[in-house]
Motif scaffolding. Structure first.
Motif, PDB file in Angstrom:
ATOM      1  N   VAL A 175      -7.840 -91.279  92.973  1.00 53.43           N
ATOM      2  CA  VAL A 175      -8.107 -91.602  91.569  1.00 53.43           C
ATOM      3  C   VAL A 175      -9.428 -90.990  91.129  1.00 53.43           C
ATOM      4  N   ARG A 176     -10.450 -91.123  91.951  1.00 50.58           N
ATOM      5  CA  ARG A 176     -11.753 -90.559  91.603  1.00 50.58           C
ATOM      6  C   ARG A 176     -11.705 -89.031  91.562  1.00 50.58           C
ATOM      7  N   MET A 177     -10.960 -88.438  92.490  1.00 53.14           N
ATOM      8  CA  MET A 177     -10.828 -86.983  92.504  1.00 53.14           C
ATOM      9  C   MET A 177     -10.191 -86.476  91.218  1.00 53.14           C
ATOM     10  N   ILE A 178      -9.081 -87.066  90.819  1.00 53.31           N
ATOM     11  CA  ILE A 178      -8.382 -86.644  89.601  1.00 53.31           C
ATOM     12  C   ILE A 178      -9.271 -86.879  88.378  1.00 53.31           C
ATOM     13  N   SER A 211     -15.271 -83.709  84.916  1.00 56.27           N
ATOM     14  CA  SER A 211     -16.320 -82.760  85.286  1.00 56.27           C
ATOM     15  C   SER A 211     -15.859 -81.315  85.243  1.00 56.27           C
ATOM     16  N   GLY A 212     -14.572 -81.085  85.550  1.00 56.83           N
ATOM     17  CA  GLY A 212     -14.088 -79.718  85.697  1.00 56.83           C
ATOM     18  C   GLY A 212     -13.385 -79.126  84.497  1.00 56.83           C
ATOM     19  N   ILE A 213     -12.942 -79.967  83.560  1.00 56.34           N
ATOM     20  CA  ILE A 213     -12.193 -79.466  82.396  1.00 56.34           C
ATOM     21  C   ILE A 213     -12.894 -79.828  81.089  1.00 56.34           C
ATOM     22  N   GLN A 214     -13.024 -81.108  80.822  1.00 54.70           N
ATOM     23  CA  GLN A 214     -13.471 -81.561  79.508  1.00 54.70           C
ATOM     24  C   GLN A 214     -14.838 -81.029  79.074  1.00 54.70           C
ATOM     25  N   PRO A 215     -15.841 -80.992  79.955  1.00 58.09           N
ATOM     26  CA  PRO A 215     -17.152 -80.526  79.473  1.00 58.09           C
ATOM     27  C   PRO A 215     -17.156 -79.083  78.973  1.00 58.09           C
ATOM     28  N   LEU A 216     -16.217 -78.269  79.464  1.00 59.45           N
ATOM     29  CA  LEU A 216     -16.177 -76.863  79.075  1.00 59.45           C
ATOM     30  C   LEU A 216     -15.538 -76.643  77.704  1.00 59.45           C
ATOM     31  N   GLU A 247      -6.307 -74.559  80.654  1.00 56.40           N
ATOM     32  CA  GLU A 247      -5.217 -74.034  81.476  1.00 56.40           C
ATOM     33  C   GLU A 247      -5.657 -73.873  82.933  1.00 56.40           C
ATOM     34  N   ARG A 248      -6.872 -73.393  83.135  1.00 56.70           N
ATOM     35  CA  ARG A 248      -7.406 -73.260  84.496  1.00 56.70           C
ATOM     36  C   ARG A 248      -7.430 -74.623  85.188  1.00 56.70           C
ATOM     37  N   GLY A 249      -7.874 -75.647  84.463  1.00 60.94           N
ATOM     38  CA  GLY A 249      -7.915 -76.984  85.036  1.00 60.94           C
ATOM     39  C   GLY A 249      -6.539 -77.556  85.293  1.00 60.94           C
ATOM     40  N   PHE A 250      -5.626 -77.355  84.362  1.00 59.75           N
ATOM     41  CA  PHE A 250      -4.268 -77.876  84.524  1.00 59.75           C
ATOM     42  C   PHE A 250      -3.530 -77.184  85.669  1.00 59.75           C
ATOM     43  N   GLN A 251      -3.836 -75.915  85.903  1.00 58.01           N
ATOM     44  CA  GLN A 251      -3.224 -75.204  87.026  1.00 58.01           C
ATOM     45  C   GLN A 251      -3.633 -75.826  88.359  1.00 58.01           C
ATOM     46  N   ALA A 252      -4.816 -76.404  88.408  1.00 57.54           N
ATOM     47  CA  ALA A 252      -5.248 -77.126  89.610  1.00 57.54           C
ATOM     48  C   ALA A 252      -4.721 -78.553  89.622  1.00 57.54           C
ATOM     49  N   LEU A 253      -4.698 -79.191  88.454  1.00 51.48           N
ATOM     50  CA  LEU A 253      -4.316 -80.598  88.365  1.00 51.48           C
ATOM     51  C   LEU A 253      -2.831 -80.819  88.633  1.00 51.48           C
ATOM     52  N   GLU A 254      -1.995 -79.912  88.173  1.00 51.44           N
ATOM     53  CA  GLU A 254      -0.539 -80.077  88.338  1.00 51.44           C
ATOM     54  C   GLU A 254      -0.125 -80.244  89.800  1.00 51.44           C
ATOM     55  N   GLU A 308       4.284 -77.585  78.447  1.00 50.81           N
ATOM     56  CA  GLU A 308       5.580 -77.439  79.118  1.00 50.81           C
ATOM     57  C   GLU A 308       5.433 -76.760  80.477  1.00 50.81           C
ATOM     58  N   GLN A 309       4.377 -76.005  80.649  1.00 49.25           N
ATOM     59  CA  GLN A 309       4.141 -75.313  81.921  1.00 49.25           C
ATOM     60  C   GLN A 309       3.789 -76.284  83.046  1.00 49.25           C
ATOM     61  N   TYR A 310       3.456 -77.521  82.676  1.00 48.77           N
ATOM     62  CA  TYR A 310       2.944 -78.484  83.641  1.00 48.77           C
ATOM     63  C   TYR A 310       3.807 -79.754  83.588  1.00 48.77           C
TER      64      TYR A 310
END
Length: 234
Positions: free
Chosen positions: A119-122, A128-133, A155-162, A200-202
């Motif tokens: 949970v903390r990782m996600i 930290s990895g998507i929203q601030p940018l 998209e970069r973040g979602f490619q990791a999150l998916e 839709e890609q995710y």
């Protein structure tokens, strides 16, 4: 109520023996479309906590968060800020974990250490990895290319999150209980759709978001129905 042992040397001392006195009604200083503010609203709703809202318009007057008055409340000049139990907390994940640790109601982090770490990782991938940018301050600095910039980093973040969510998800982000990870996911998908990212890609992200949006705590805290939501966005 969940109990946490403070240490092996203090076997009779529970986590809740260390809790602060609950003082009055929490006050959320936030902005209707701020994803970080939305996270806190969701957490309050899930825990059944009544709170007051003080809108901080991030656009009006050059940004009310930049005023000297607000800087005294939050030196980072960001939203949200939450006045609670005689202190001010200014980061959404810190707020969520504080109210989870001090208020009864559904747990927002699992008891199992492995699931809690997931949970903390996600949550951190998003917070930290998507929203601030792609937050307002950064986009204002980027200028004309802000939409393409936001799309790229979402998209970069979602490619990791998916693929992460494919491994951890059940009905929700981690197993079958709503957690802080879900609280972070929904506002980020809202941002993705706002910046015309093709969700839709995710498919896992899309499924989880659709499921969560049917839950009352996510509905009543939506940016479309806040006290400071402009009439044309309701």
């Amino acid at each position: 109520m969940r109990l946490y042992i403070a240490s092996q040397k203090q076997e009779n001392c529970s986590y809740f023996d260390l809790q602060p006195t609950i003082i009055g009604t929490p006050v959320l200083h936030g902005y209707f479309r701020s994803s970080c503010s939305w996270r806190v609203r969701i957490a309050f709703a899930l825990k059944g906590i009544e709170y007051d809202q003080v809108p901080v318009n991030l656009i009006k007057d050059g940004g009310q968060q930049l005023s000297d008055q607000y800087k005294k409340l939050n030196p980072m000049q960001q939203v949200p800020s939450v006045e609670i139990d005689g202190i001010t907390i200014s980061q959404s994940l810190a707020v969520i974990q504080y109210i989870d640790e001090t208020r009864p109601g559904p747990a927002l982090l699992p008891a199992d250490p492995k699931k809690r770490a997931q949970v903390r990782m996600i949550s951190d991938v998003i917070a930290s990895g998507i929203q601030p940018l792609q937050n307002l301050h950064v986009l204002q600095k980027i200028g004309a290319e802000k939409v393409q910039w936001a799309q790229h980093f979402i998209e970069r973040g979602f490619q990791a999150l998916e693929p992460i969510l494919k491994q951890t998800a059940g009905k929700y982000c981690v197993g079958d209980e709503i957690s802080m990870a879900d609280i972070c996911l929904v506002p980020q998908v809202y941002n993705a759709e706002r910046f015309k990212v093709d969700v839709e890609q995710y498919p896992t992200i899309k499924r989880l978001n659709q499921t969560l949006l049917e839950i009352q705590a996510f509905k009543v805290t939506n940016p479309s129905c806040q006290p400071d939501t402009p009439a044309d966005l309701r």
